[in-house]
Design a protein around this motif. Structure first.
Motif, PDB file in Angstrom:
ATOM      1  N   LEU A 125       0.791  -1.238   0.000  1.00  0.00           N
ATOM      2  CA  LEU A 125       0.000   0.000   0.000  1.00  0.00           C
ATOM      3  C   LEU A 125       0.827   1.294   0.000  1.00  0.00           C
ATOM      4  CD1 LEU A 125      -3.177  -1.024   2.053  1.00  0.00           C
ATOM      5  CD2 LEU A 125      -2.846  -0.889  -0.441  1.00  0.00           C
ATOM      6  N   PRO A 126       1.892   1.408   0.812  1.00  0.00           N
ATOM      7  CA  PRO A 126       2.667   2.654   0.778  1.00  0.00           C
ATOM      8  C   PRO A 126       3.263   2.942  -0.608  1.00  0.00           C
ATOM      9  CG  PRO A 126       3.288   1.335   2.699  1.00  0.00           C
ATOM     10  CD  PRO A 126       2.376   0.485   1.858  1.00  0.00           C
ATOM     11  N   THR A 127       3.634   1.911  -1.331  1.00  0.00           N
ATOM     12  CA  THR A 127       4.185   2.140  -2.676  1.00  0.00           C
ATOM     13  C   THR A 127       3.077   2.586  -3.632  1.00  0.00           C
ATOM     14  OG1 THR A 127       5.849   0.457  -2.225  1.00  0.00           O
ATOM     15  CG2 THR A 127       5.625   1.155  -4.505  1.00  0.00           C
ATOM     16  N   LEU A 128       1.880   2.009  -3.466  1.00  0.00           N
ATOM     17  CA  LEU A 128       0.758   2.467  -4.303  1.00  0.00           C
ATOM     18  C   LEU A 128       0.459   3.941  -4.025  1.00  0.00           C
ATOM     19  CD1 LEU A 128      -1.860  -0.429  -4.422  1.00  0.00           C
ATOM     20  CD2 LEU A 128      -0.193   0.247  -6.155  1.00  0.00           C
ATOM     21  N   ASP A 129       0.614   4.356  -2.742  1.00  0.00           N
ATOM     22  CA  ASP A 129       0.412   5.778  -2.411  1.00  0.00           C
ATOM     23  C   ASP A 129       1.412   6.662  -3.161  1.00  0.00           C
ATOM     24  OD1 ASP A 129      -1.745   5.392  -0.774  1.00  0.00           O
ATOM     25  OD2 ASP A 129      -0.546   5.254   1.078  1.00  0.00           O
ATOM     26  N   ARG A 130       2.642   6.177  -3.299  1.00  0.00           N
ATOM     27  CA  ARG A 130       3.641   6.948  -4.056  1.00  0.00           C
ATOM     28  C   ARG A 130       3.209   7.104  -5.508  1.00  0.00           C
ATOM     29  NH1 ARG A 130       9.325   4.119  -3.246  1.00  0.00           N
ATOM     30  NH2 ARG A 130       9.941   5.762  -4.705  1.00  0.00           N
ATOM     31  N   VAL A 131       2.657   6.033  -6.092  1.00  0.00           N
ATOM     32  CA  VAL A 131       2.205   6.117  -7.489  1.00  0.00           C
ATOM     33  C   VAL A 131       1.072   7.143  -7.589  1.00  0.00           C
ATOM     34  CG1 VAL A 131       1.282   4.825  -9.460  1.00  0.00           C
ATOM     35  CG2 VAL A 131       2.853   3.699  -7.861  1.00  0.00           C
ATOM     36  N   ARG A 132       0.145   7.053  -6.626  1.00  0.00           N
ATOM     37  CA  ARG A 132      -0.993   7.985  -6.599  1.00  0.00           C
ATOM     38  C   ARG A 132      -0.522   9.419  -6.449  1.00  0.00           C
ATOM     39  NH1 ARG A 132      -3.399   4.714  -2.915  1.00  0.00           N
ATOM     40  NH2 ARG A 132      -4.637   3.203  -4.061  1.00  0.00           N
ATOM     41  N   SER A 133       0.578   9.635  -5.702  1.00  0.00           N
ATOM     42  CA  SER A 133       1.035  11.016  -5.509  1.00  0.00           C
ATOM     43  C   SER A 133       2.007  11.463  -6.598  1.00  0.00           C
ATOM     44  CB  SER A 133       1.678  11.231  -4.140  1.00  0.00           C
ATOM     45  OG  SER A 133       1.517  10.179  -3.289  1.00  0.00           O
ATOM     46  N   GLY A 134       2.053  10.743  -7.714  1.00  0.00           N
ATOM     47  CA  GLY A 134       2.757  11.297  -8.862  1.00  0.00           C
ATOM     48  C   GLY A 134       4.083  10.655  -9.226  1.00  0.00           C
ATOM     49  N   GLU A 135       4.429   9.496  -8.635  1.00  0.00           N
ATOM     50  CA  GLU A 135       5.621   8.770  -9.100  1.00  0.00           C
ATOM     51  C   GLU A 135       5.139   7.613  -9.963  1.00  0.00           C
ATOM     52  OE1 GLU A 135       8.912   7.944  -6.208  1.00  0.00           O
ATOM     53  OE2 GLU A 135       7.462   8.705  -4.763  1.00  0.00           O
ATOM     54  N   PRO A 136       5.212   7.748 -11.289  1.00  0.00           N
ATOM     55  CA  PRO A 136       4.595   6.730 -12.154  1.00  0.00           C
ATOM     56  C   PRO A 136       5.322   5.385 -12.114  1.00  0.00           C
ATOM     57  CG  PRO A 136       5.716   8.400 -13.476  1.00  0.00           C
ATOM     58  CD  PRO A 136       5.788   8.873 -12.058  1.00  0.00           C
ATOM     59  N   ASP A 137       6.632   5.416 -11.759  1.00  0.00           N
ATOM     60  CA  ASP A 137       7.417   4.174 -11.706  1.00  0.00           C
ATOM     61  C   ASP A 137       8.346   4.292 -10.500  1.00  0.00           C
ATOM     62  OD1 ASP A 137       8.880   1.854 -12.237  1.00  0.00           O
ATOM     63  OD2 ASP A 137      10.085   2.808 -13.816  1.00  0.00           O
ATOM     64  N   PRO A 138       7.788   4.150  -9.287  1.00  0.00           N
ATOM     65  CA  PRO A 138       8.554   4.438  -8.078  1.00  0.00           C
ATOM     66  C   PRO A 138       9.788   3.536  -7.957  1.00  0.00           C
ATOM     67  CG  PRO A 138       6.537   3.253  -7.529  1.00  0.00           C
ATOM     68  CD  PRO A 138       6.454   3.598  -8.985  1.00  0.00           C
ATOM     69  N   ALA A 139      10.904   4.141  -7.517  1.00  0.00           N
ATOM     70  CA  ALA A 139      12.146   3.377  -7.388  1.00  0.00           C
ATOM     71  C   ALA A 139      12.313   2.913  -5.945  1.00  0.00           C
ATOM     72  CB  ALA A 139      13.322   4.257  -7.792  1.00  0.00           C
ATOM     73  N   CYS A 140      13.131   1.880  -5.748  1.00  0.00           N
ATOM     74  CA  CYS A 140      13.416   1.357  -4.411  1.00  0.00           C
ATOM     75  C   CYS A 140      14.080   2.433  -3.558  1.00  0.00           C
ATOM     76  CB  CYS A 140      14.328   0.145  -4.536  1.00  0.00           C
ATOM     77  SG  CYS A 140      14.925  -0.481  -2.951  1.00  0.00           S
ATOM     78  N   ALA A 141      13.542   2.645  -2.342  1.00  0.00           N
ATOM     79  CA  ALA A 141      14.080   3.672  -1.451  1.00  0.00           C
ATOM     80  C   ALA A 141      15.463   3.277  -0.921  1.00  0.00           C
ATOM     81  CB  ALA A 141      13.109   3.905  -0.289  1.00  0.00           C
ATOM     82  N   GLU A 142      15.769   2.000  -0.943  1.00  0.00           N
ATOM     83  CA  GLU A 142      17.063   1.520  -0.435  1.00  0.00           C
ATOM     84  C   GLU A 142      18.172   1.676  -1.468  1.00  0.00           C
ATOM     85  OE1 GLU A 142      17.503   0.090   2.712  1.00  0.00           O
ATOM     86  OE2 GLU A 142      15.445   0.786   3.027  1.00  0.00           O
ATOM     87  N   CYS A 143      17.874   1.297  -2.722  1.00  0.00           N
ATOM     88  CA  CYS A 143      18.972   1.197  -3.702  1.00  0.00           C
ATOM     89  C   CYS A 143      18.663   1.876  -5.031  1.00  0.00           C
ATOM     90  CB  CYS A 143      19.321  -0.275  -3.946  1.00  0.00           C
ATOM     91  SG  CYS A 143      18.167  -1.122  -5.036  1.00  0.00           S
ATOM     92  N   GLY A 144      17.450   2.430  -5.176  1.00  0.00           N
ATOM     93  CA  GLY A 144      17.104   3.072  -6.452  1.00  0.00           C
ATOM     94  C   GLY A 144      16.692   2.086  -7.534  1.00  0.00           C
ATOM     95  N   GLY A 145      16.609   0.815  -7.186  1.00  0.00           N
ATOM     96  CA  GLY A 145      16.294  -0.224  -8.177  1.00  0.00           C
ATOM     97  C   GLY A 145      14.823  -0.282  -8.562  1.00  0.00           C
ATOM     98  N   ILE A 146      14.492  -1.298  -9.351  1.00  0.00           N
ATOM     99  CA  ILE A 146      13.134  -1.463  -9.886  1.00  0.00           C
ATOM    100  C   ILE A 146      12.243  -2.192  -8.881  1.00  0.00           C
ATOM    101  CG2 ILE A 146      11.799  -2.682 -11.669  1.00  0.00           C
ATOM    102  CD1 ILE A 146      14.140  -2.216 -13.591  1.00  0.00           C
ATOM    103  N   LEU A 147      11.105  -1.563  -8.559  1.00  0.00           N
ATOM    104  CA  LEU A 147      10.134  -2.215  -7.664  1.00  0.00           C
ATOM    105  C   LEU A 147       9.100  -2.979  -8.478  1.00  0.00           C
ATOM    106  CD1 LEU A 147       9.339   0.482  -4.939  1.00  0.00           C
ATOM    107  CD2 LEU A 147      10.920  -1.467  -4.783  1.00  0.00           C
ATOM    108  N   LYS A 148       8.652  -4.080  -7.910  1.00  0.00           N
ATOM    109  CA  LYS A 148       7.570  -4.854  -8.545  1.00  0.00           C
ATOM    110  C   LYS A 148       6.715  -5.495  -7.456  1.00  0.00           C
ATOM    111  CE  LYS A 148       8.493  -8.986 -10.281  1.00  0.00           C
ATOM    112  NZ  LYS A 148       7.973  -9.954  -9.268  1.00  0.00           N
ATOM    113  N   SER A 149       5.541  -5.964  -7.824  1.00  0.00           N
ATOM    114  CA  SER A 149       4.743  -6.657  -6.812  1.00  0.00           C
ATOM    115  C   SER A 149       5.386  -8.025  -6.569  1.00  0.00           C
ATOM    116  CB  SER A 149       3.285  -6.766  -7.253  1.00  0.00           C
ATOM    117  OG  SER A 149       3.096  -7.894  -8.044  1.00  0.00           O
TER     118      SER A 149
END
Ligand code: NAD
Ligand code: ZN
Length: 251
Positions: free
Chosen positions: A141-165
């Motif tokens: 859910l927190p990552t979905l909130d990031r998408v909702r607030s305007g990050e269309p492809d949110p990156a990993c907060a730890e390493c900048g990598g690609i997030l996926k479900s």
């Protein structure tokens, strides 16, 4: 209901170690479309299959942006379990459920009341997110909130990598040990119920003939034909939300 269901009800009553395998078909009556049924997502839009392939997902930011938008509007976030899920909870309550192997990622079995230890989620869960690069894992859910607030492809907060479900896409291996657990349970079943799956996705589909060879009775509940209908002891085409409660006597 048909005579067939009465017969299966007798098998359920006599069984001690029931293993259930569920696919997307058990959740359509909760409003979550399947992939390959007549109204399935891929039947209607073959391009959508790309969103479920790790090779496209990792290579193409546009695929990821589309995948995140699709995730936001996934009906599974607000879906409620239906009588099919509830019938399986009833099997557990009676001490008959040995394992529940599910290809579903929607978490509706647990929400219905199936206990986490008995549910084997072979294709992972949409309720968690993970980083493809560093392996970080957290709630979705927190990552979905990031998408909702305007990050269309949110990156990993730890390493900048690609997030996926935390679900298994095409081209990905299953989580270590999961398939072994599913297979071990299937080999110990005295009654095996395959519910709402086209049984086309391997290695999971392989548990059906394995259970049969190990001596289980096999019942398939699915609107469409499957490749294992011929080895099944009974095949029921009725809607799952009616067939399961009728077989199990939970309603
Ligand atoms: P599938 O889409 O390939 O097949 C579903 C089958 O269920 C179809 O044959 C359809 O005719 C049947 N069906 C649908 N509703 C039914 C009903 N009410 N009564 C009787 N039959 C019904 O599903 P699958 O085999 O699970 O494979 C799809 C893959 O996609 C899975 O591995 C899963 O990971 C994923 N998926 C999951 C969900 C979910 O979590 N709810 C939804 C779509 C896809
Ligand atoms: Zn990371």
């Amino acid at each position: 209901m048909s005579a067939r269901i009465d017969e299966v009800r007798g098998w359920v009553a006599a069984a001690k170690r029931i293993v259930v395998l569920t696919g997307a078909g058990i959740s359509t009556e909760s409003g979550i479309p399947d992939f390959r049924g007549p109204n399935g997502l891929w039947t209607r839009d073959p391009e959508a299959e790309k969103l479920s392939d790790i090779r496209y997902y990792v290579a193409d930011p546009d695929v990821r942006r589309k995948a995140w938008q699709k995730r936001l509007s996934n009906p599974a976030w607000t879906a409620q379990p239906n009588p099919g899920h509830e019938a399986i909870v009833e099997l557990e309550r009676r001490g008959k459920l040995h394992a529940l192997i599910t290809q579903n990622i929607d978490g509706l079995h647990q929400r219905a009341g199936s206990s986490t230890e008995r549910v084997i989620e072979v294709h992972g869960t949409m309720h968690s997110v993970l980083c493809w690069d560093c392996g970080w894992r957290g709630p979705m859910l927190p990552t979905l909130d990031r998408v909702r607030s305007g990050e269309p492809d949110p990156a990993c907060a730890e390493c900048g990598g690609i997030l996926k479900s935390a679900t298994i896409l095409f081209g990905e291996g299953l989580a270590p040990g999961v398939m072994e657990r599913a297979m071990a349970a299937a080999l110990e079943a005295d009654l095996f119920l395959a519910v709402g799956s086209t049984l086309q996705v391997y290695p999971v589909a392989g548990v059906v003939p394995a259970a049969k060879s190990a001596g289980a009775r096999v019942v398939i509940v699915n609107a469409d034909e499957t490749q294992f209908d011929r080895l099944a002891d009974a095949v029921l085409r009725e809607p799952i939300g009616k067939a399961l409660p009728a077989m199990i006597g939970s309603r």
